[in-house]
Design a protein around this motif. Structure first.
Motif, PDB file in Angstrom:
ATOM      1  N   ALA A 275       0.836  -1.203   0.000  1.00  0.00           N
ATOM      2  CA  ALA A 275       0.000   0.000   0.000  1.00  0.00           C
ATOM      3  C   ALA A 275       0.870   1.252   0.000  1.00  0.00           C
ATOM      4  CB  ALA A 275      -0.930  -0.005   1.214  1.00  0.00           C
TER       5      ALA A 275
ATOM      6  N   ASP B  54     -18.241  -3.978  -2.539  1.00  0.00           N
ATOM      7  CA  ASP B  54     -17.537  -3.981  -3.822  1.00  0.00           C
ATOM      8  C   ASP B  54     -17.584  -2.588  -4.443  1.00  0.00           C
ATOM      9  OD1 ASP B  54     -16.233  -4.552  -6.137  1.00  0.00           O
ATOM     10  OD2 ASP B  54     -17.902  -5.665  -7.041  1.00  0.00           O
ATOM     11  N   THR B  55     -16.445  -1.938  -4.420  1.00  0.00           N
ATOM     12  CA  THR B  55     -16.321  -0.598  -4.993  1.00  0.00           C
ATOM     13  C   THR B  55     -15.322  -0.610  -6.148  1.00  0.00           C
ATOM     14  OG1 THR B  55     -14.607  -0.061  -3.381  1.00  0.00           O
ATOM     15  CG2 THR B  55     -16.881   0.545  -2.807  1.00  0.00           C
ATOM     16  N   SER B  56     -15.155  -1.776  -6.750  1.00  0.00           N
ATOM     17  CA  SER B  56     -14.160  -1.927  -7.821  1.00  0.00           C
ATOM     18  C   SER B  56     -14.381  -0.932  -8.953  1.00  0.00           C
ATOM     19  CB  SER B  56     -14.184  -3.339  -8.381  1.00  0.00           C
ATOM     20  OG  SER B  56     -13.877  -4.265  -7.371  1.00  0.00           O
TER      21      SER B  56
ATOM     22  N   VAL C  83     -11.501   1.298  -0.825  1.00  0.00           N
ATOM     23  CA  VAL C  83     -10.900  -0.027  -0.604  1.00  0.00           C
ATOM     24  C   VAL C  83     -11.386  -0.601   0.722  1.00  0.00           C
ATOM     25  CG1 VAL C  83      -8.727  -1.238  -0.135  1.00  0.00           C
ATOM     26  CG2 VAL C  83      -8.862   0.385  -2.033  1.00  0.00           C
ATOM     27  N   ARG C  84     -11.436   0.240   1.743  1.00  0.00           N
ATOM     28  CA  ARG C  84     -11.796  -0.235   3.091  1.00  0.00           C
ATOM     29  C   ARG C  84     -13.293  -0.266   3.351  1.00  0.00           C
ATOM     30  NH1 ARG C  84      -7.037   3.010   4.703  1.00  0.00           N
ATOM     31  NH2 ARG C  84      -8.452   4.762   4.844  1.00  0.00           N
ATOM     32  N   SER C  85     -14.108   0.104   2.400  1.00  0.00           N
ATOM     33  CA  SER C  85     -15.546   0.275   2.650  1.00  0.00           C
ATOM     34  C   SER C  85     -16.277  -1.021   2.994  1.00  0.00           C
ATOM     35  CB  SER C  85     -16.219   0.934   1.450  1.00  0.00           C
ATOM     36  OG  SER C  85     -16.337   0.005   0.393  1.00  0.00           O
TER      37      SER C  85
ATOM     38  N   TYR D 183      -9.772   6.958  -2.587  1.00  0.00           N
ATOM     39  CA  TYR D 183      -9.477   5.605  -3.047  1.00  0.00           C
ATOM     40  C   TYR D 183      -9.340   4.655  -1.855  1.00  0.00           C
ATOM     41  CZ  TYR D 183      -7.063   1.730  -5.293  1.00  0.00           C
ATOM     42  OH  TYR D 183      -6.697   0.479  -5.733  1.00  0.00           O
ATOM     43  N   ALA D 184      -8.564   5.062  -0.843  1.00  0.00           N
ATOM     44  CA  ALA D 184      -8.351   4.214   0.340  1.00  0.00           C
ATOM     45  C   ALA D 184      -9.666   3.936   1.054  1.00  0.00           C
ATOM     46  CB  ALA D 184      -7.356   4.881   1.281  1.00  0.00           C
TER      47      ALA D 184
ATOM     48  N   ARG E  13     -13.267   2.543  -7.844  1.00  0.00           N
ATOM     49  CA  ARG E  13     -11.807   2.596  -7.734  1.00  0.00           C
ATOM     50  C   ARG E  13     -11.162   2.639  -9.109  1.00  0.00           C
ATOM     51  NH1 ARG E  13     -10.622  -2.379  -4.181  1.00  0.00           N
ATOM     52  NH2 ARG E  13     -12.841  -2.760  -4.202  1.00  0.00           N
TER      53      ARG E  13
END
Length: 144
Positions: free
Chosen positions: A53, A82-84, A77-79, A73-74, A87
């Motif tokens: 990271a 699925d936030t692909s 990722v940590r949410s 962005y971070a 991102r």
């Protein structure tokens, strides 16, 4: 939690490995870019995924991505969901900005290279004829 066989590193070791200062690593954590596990005494213990990271954040920072965009962005990722797609959209947008900047820098490099070539030709001509080198401040090469 870290795997028992997974190697963990101190903040100093990560700084040495990545070239990022200890101060910057602490800033990344304080800003919410990194969430680094700590021992009961408060010492940070970086895992391989944390080092990766840090390296990726470095790619983004060195190519001009603002901290707030990296934080977005971070957070995605940590949410936990699925936030692909989001991102990928952020990274594509940044990639397009970097590509535009590279094209602009290439244009400047061409202009500088042309001026260097002008000097080479002018100096070669001056050496062979004892002529004095004169020029104007132009970005493009012309016959000396």
């Amino acid at each position: 939690m870290t795997n028992q066989t997974e190697q963990v590193l101190t903040i100093g070791e990560v700084a040495a490995l990545t070239g990022v200062t200890v101060h910057t690593l602490r800033y990344y954590e304080k800003a919410g870019l990194l969430e680094v596990p700590r021992l009961s005494n408060g010492q940070r213990r970086y895992r391989e995924m944390d080092v990766k990271a840090v390296e990726f954040i470095g790619h983004l920072r060195r190519t001009g991505m603002p901290i707030r965009a990296i934080l977005e962005y971070a957070d995605l990722v940590r949410s936990g969901k699925d936030t692909s797609a989001e991102r990928m959209r952020l990274l594509e947008q940044h990639r397009d900005n970097v590509a535009r900047e590279l094209a602009e820098q290439h244009k400047h490099l061409v202009g500088i290279t042309a001026k260097i070539e002008w000097y080479r030709a002018a100096l070669d001509q001056a050496d062979s004829s004892d002529a004095r080198l004169t020029e104007t401040l132009t970005a493009t090469a012309s016959t000396p």
